[in-house]
Design a protein around this motif. Structure first.
Motif, mmCIF file in Angstrom:
data_model
loop_
_atom_site.group_PDB
_atom_site.id
_atom_site.type_symbol
_atom_site.label_atom_id
_atom_site.label_comp_id
_atom_site.label_asym_id
_atom_site.label_seq_id
_atom_site.Cartn_x
_atom_site.Cartn_y
_atom_site.Cartn_z
ATOM 1 N N ALA A 42 1.017 -1.132 -0.239
ATOM 2 C CA ALA A 42 0.092 -0.243 0.309
ATOM 3 C C ALA A 42 0.731 1.715 -0.369
ATOM 4 O O ALA A 42 2.269 1.538 0.560
ATOM 5 C CB ALA A 42 -1.044 0.153 0.999
ATOM 6 N N MET A 43 0.149 2.141 -0.424
ATOM 7 C CA MET A 43 1.435 3.474 -0.301
ATOM 8 C C MET A 43 1.412 3.964 1.029
ATOM 9 O O MET A 43 0.581 3.773 1.936
ATOM 10 C CB MET A 43 0.245 5.447 -1.093
ATOM 11 C CG MET A 43 0.295 4.285 -3.054
ATOM 12 S SD MET A 43 -0.704 6.047 -3.284
ATOM 13 C CE MET A 43 -0.166 6.996 -3.766
ATOM 14 N N GLN A 44 2.818 4.851 0.930
ATOM 15 C CA GLN A 44 3.706 4.982 2.713
ATOM 16 C C GLN A 44 2.137 5.636 2.829
ATOM 17 O O GLN A 44 1.041 6.038 2.785
ATOM 18 C CB GLN A 44 4.141 5.815 1.725
ATOM 19 C CG GLN A 44 4.970 6.857 2.869
ATOM 20 C CD GLN A 44 5.996 6.903 3.090
ATOM 21 O OE1 GLN A 44 6.075 8.151 1.629
ATOM 22 N NE2 GLN A 44 7.426 7.237 3.845
ATOM 23 N N HIS A 45 1.709 5.283 3.976
ATOM 24 C CA HIS A 45 1.297 4.984 5.610
ATOM 25 C C HIS A 45 -0.138 4.912 5.455
ATOM 26 O O HIS A 45 -1.191 4.949 6.279
ATOM 27 C CB HIS A 45 1.289 6.650 5.502
ATOM 28 C CG HIS A 45 2.712 7.104 6.208
ATOM 29 N ND1 HIS A 45 3.466 7.028 6.664
ATOM 30 C CD2 HIS A 45 2.896 8.540 5.105
ATOM 31 C CE1 HIS A 45 4.742 7.652 6.396
ATOM 32 N NE2 HIS A 45 4.301 8.808 6.360
ATOM 33 N N THR A 46 -0.989 4.700 4.448
ATOM 34 C CA THR A 46 -1.756 4.089 4.081
ATOM 35 C C THR A 46 -2.621 2.861 4.581
ATOM 36 O O THR A 46 -3.852 2.932 5.735
ATOM 37 C CB THR A 46 -1.965 3.376 2.895
ATOM 38 O OG1 THR A 46 -1.710 4.080 1.554
ATOM 39 C CG2 THR A 46 -3.704 2.742 2.264
ATOM 40 N N THR A 47 -1.520 1.894 4.940
ATOM 41 C CA THR A 47 -3.025 1.417 6.231
ATOM 42 C C THR A 47 -2.310 1.096 7.461
ATOM 43 O O THR A 47 -3.416 1.021 8.526
ATOM 44 C CB THR A 47 -1.143 -0.625 5.921
ATOM 45 O OG1 THR A 47 -0.801 -0.278 5.043
ATOM 46 C CG2 THR A 47 -1.842 -1.415 6.888
ATOM 47 N N ASP A 48 -1.393 2.324 7.772
ATOM 48 C CA ASP A 48 -1.401 2.772 9.465
ATOM 49 C C ASP A 48 -2.690 3.759 10.050
ATOM 50 O O ASP A 48 -3.787 3.794 10.074
ATOM 51 C CB ASP A 48 -0.093 3.873 9.812
ATOM 52 C CG ASP A 48 0.713 2.657 9.786
ATOM 53 O OD1 ASP A 48 0.775 2.003 10.353
ATOM 54 O OD2 ASP A 48 1.926 2.701 9.217
ATOM 55 N N GLU A 49 -2.823 4.304 8.451
ATOM 56 C CA GLU A 49 -4.486 5.371 8.264
ATOM 57 C C GLU A 49 -5.546 4.441 8.177
ATOM 58 O O GLU A 49 -6.503 5.091 9.491
ATOM 59 C CB GLU A 49 -3.613 6.181 6.990
ATOM 60 C CG GLU A 49 -2.787 7.428 7.248
ATOM 61 C CD GLU A 49 -2.608 8.209 6.087
ATOM 62 O OE1 GLU A 49 -1.607 8.435 6.373
ATOM 63 O OE2 GLU A 49 -3.700 7.555 5.366
ATOM 64 N N LEU A 50 -5.885 2.895 7.703
ATOM 65 C CA LEU A 50 -6.335 2.741 7.340
ATOM 66 C C LEU A 50 -6.827 1.564 9.182
ATOM 67 O O LEU A 50 -7.727 1.432 9.444
ATOM 68 C CB LEU A 50 -6.470 2.063 6.433
ATOM 69 C CG LEU A 50 -6.554 1.841 5.189
ATOM 70 C CD1 LEU A 50 -6.412 0.720 3.659
ATOM 71 C CD2 LEU A 50 -7.988 2.727 5.116
ATOM 72 N N ILE A 51 -6.181 1.546 9.800
ATOM 73 C CA ILE A 51 -6.325 0.968 11.092
ATOM 74 C C ILE A 51 -6.314 2.072 11.956
ATOM 75 O O ILE A 51 -7.985 1.772 12.885
ATOM 76 C CB ILE A 51 -4.421 0.728 11.246
ATOM 77 C CG1 ILE A 51 -4.237 -0.615 10.374
ATOM 78 C CG2 ILE A 51 -4.691 -0.166 12.614
ATOM 79 C CD1 ILE A 51 -2.889 -0.981 10.975
ATOM 80 N N ALA A 52 -5.996 3.382 11.936
ATOM 81 C CA ALA A 52 -6.184 4.484 13.126
ATOM 82 C C ALA A 52 -8.098 4.752 12.380
ATOM 83 O O ALA A 52 -8.755 4.671 13.540
ATOM 84 C CB ALA A 52 -6.044 5.557 12.368
ATOM 85 N N LEU A 53 -8.370 4.615 10.864
ATOM 86 C CA LEU A 53 -9.492 5.257 10.886
ATOM 87 C C LEU A 53 -10.502 4.076 11.333
ATOM 88 O O LEU A 53 -11.496 4.255 11.955
ATOM 89 C CB LEU A 53 -9.893 5.047 9.433
ATOM 90 C CG LEU A 53 -10.473 5.221 8.414
ATOM 91 C CD1 LEU A 53 -11.545 6.760 9.007
ATOM 92 C CD2 LEU A 53 -10.773 4.923 6.711
ATOM 93 N N ALA A 54 -9.980 2.649 11.150
ATOM 94 C CA ALA A 54 -10.933 1.319 11.904
ATOM 95 C C ALA A 54 -11.765 1.521 13.385
ATOM 96 O O ALA A 54 -12.152 1.859 14.393
ATOM 97 C CB ALA A 54 -10.527 -0.151 11.468
ATOM 98 N N LYS A 55 -10.407 2.156 14.329
ATOM 99 C CA LYS A 55 -9.820 2.293 15.466
ATOM 100 C C LYS A 55 -10.596 3.404 15.845
ATOM 101 O O LYS A 55 -11.762 3.213 17.147
ATOM 102 C CB LYS A 55 -9.003 2.236 16.232
ATOM 103 C CG LYS A 55 -7.714 0.961 15.798
ATOM 104 C CD LYS A 55 -7.578 0.091 17.287
ATOM 105 C CE LYS A 55 -7.161 -1.469 16.523
ATOM 106 N NZ LYS A 55 -5.563 -1.490 16.736
#
Ligand code: ASP
Ligand code: MG
Length: 395
Positions: A42-55
């Motif tokens: 995934a593009m840089q930071h995307t996975t972290d951002e998606l996890i944060a969004l989910a939480k």
């Protein structure tokens, strides 16, 4: 024709410009005649951002939904890269893990690959297309979308290379290769031109983050040569392949990894089993496992990655120390060397540090030190075991 698997990490496809320039490199390589499969993160930071969004929506999201969400990150990157390649005048097709035939176990968020059925990939290659595969994901026997755990795109790439009989798996990233130590800690650390699978596994276990240890494990099993190199320059990277030196002894690297030291006392075997079962359920890798005999009880010790802090917090009756780091000394021929263990201990005692929990393996010696002094220790050992010895000869 040669089959080549290339993997581009999140920073390498982190912006529109980067995606365009990666596309150009892939197209140039294709024109040289190789069949190319590209695995993207995934593009840089995307996975972290998606996890944060989910939480934000649910602090404890159902793992199935989390997997569905996170796989979207790689889908974004793969489609944009395919579009960029078409723009260069070459045909490309992006495929999800499921479309690529990556079959995994059922368990979400940390699934292991069971097998790969690459029929669709082969069909597309036969049409002369560049095939782009979404990293870090697959599909379970129950037709559920799964992910392979953080950093799983490396595993996708090497597993595909193994199943397709690729000539090489090239991991493109934002560092130029594997270094003797982290250059941020040891400024004169040098890039290793080539290194064996065994040594690379230890580098990956003990702190080098350029490639995930699971991916190295697969490469070793299937003897797939790996290249780790920059995605935006032509600088020569590090090649990882089988080693054919006889009994040469050489220390290749000194690494550091931040961990959690976990300890728990127990008197009865059932007590041990109950607590340890909780750890088994978490499915997180453990290391340095040992049991200490005390006067009236025993103490179990082991370490896990520092990033597992939240997961282990749920286990009752354990003590978690978050201020230790593992130092790894890596190289062929150092197994069983009492003299090296003594030398390390004496060097550390000279600066008032008593290292803990030694583990000696085939190609490494590792031990725990307080995190506050870990960087200093990496510098001292790198100077004494690598820099000086390069000048004055091998051990
Ligand atoms: N995108 C996933 C992660 O950030 C997988 C990977 O990059 O390898 O962990
Ligand atoms: Mg990675």
């Amino acid at each position: 024709m040669r089959i080549v698997v290339q993997k581009y990490g999140g920073t390498s496809v982190g912006s529109v410009e980067k995606i365009k320039s990666v596309a150009k490199r892939i197209v140039d390589r294709k024109k040289s005649g190789d069949d190319i499969i590209v695995v993207v993160s995934a593009m840089q930071h995307t996975t972290d951002e998606l996890i944060a969004l989910a939480k934000k929506i649910n602090p404890n999201p159902p793992e199935r939904e989390l997997d569905m969400l996170l796989t979207a990150g790689e889908r974004v990157a793969m489609t944009l890269l395919a579009m960029a390649i078409w723009k260069e005048g070459v045909e490309a097709i992006s495929l999800t893990g499921s479309q690529s035939g990556i079959i995994t176990e059922d368990n979400h968020t940390r699934a292991r690959i069971v097998e790969i059925r690459p029929a669709r990939i082969m069909e597309e290659l036969a049409k002369g297309r560049i095939v782009i595969v979404a990293g870090f994901q697959g599909v379970s026997g129950k037709k559920e979308v799964t992910t392979l755990g953080r950093g799983g795109s490396d595993t996708t790439a090497v597993a595909l290379a193994a199943s397709l009989g690729a000539t090489i798996c090239e991991i493109y990233t934002d560092v130029p290769g594997v270094f003797s130590s982290d250059p941020a800690i040891v400024p004169d650390a040098h890039k290793l031109e080539k290194i064996s699978y065994d040594e690379m596994l230890e580098f990956a276990y003990f702190g080098a983050t350029v490639i995930h240890p699971r991916a190295v494990e697969i490469a070793r099993r299937y003897k797939i040569p790996l290249l780790i190199a920059l995605s935006d320059e032509d600088e020569k990277g590090t090649i990882i392949k089988e080693d054919n030196r006889m009994e040469e002894i050489e220390i290749k690297g000194i690494t550091k990894k931040e961990i959690l030291l976990i300890r728990f006392p127990f008197e009865h075997p059932e007590e041990f089993e109950n607590i340890f079962n909780e750890i088994v359920k978490l499915r997180i890798p453990i290391d340095f496992f040992s049991i200490e005999e005390n006067v009236d009880k025993r103490i179990a010790n082991f370490v896990v990655d520092r990033s597992e802090k939240v997961s282990v917090a749920s286990i009752p009756n354990i003590v978690v120390f978050d201020d230790f780091s593992v130092i790894g000394i890596i190289g062929y021929g150092i197994a069983g060397r009492a003299d090296l263990v003594l030398e390390v201990i004496m060097k550390l005692r000279a600066i008032g540090i008593e290292p803990l929990l030694f583990s000696q393996r085939h190609t490494s010696i590792a031990f725990l030190v307080p995190s506050s002094v870990a960087d200093d220790i990496v510098r001292i050992l790198s100077r004494d075991f690598i820099t000086k010895r390069k000048k004055y000869g091998k051990i």
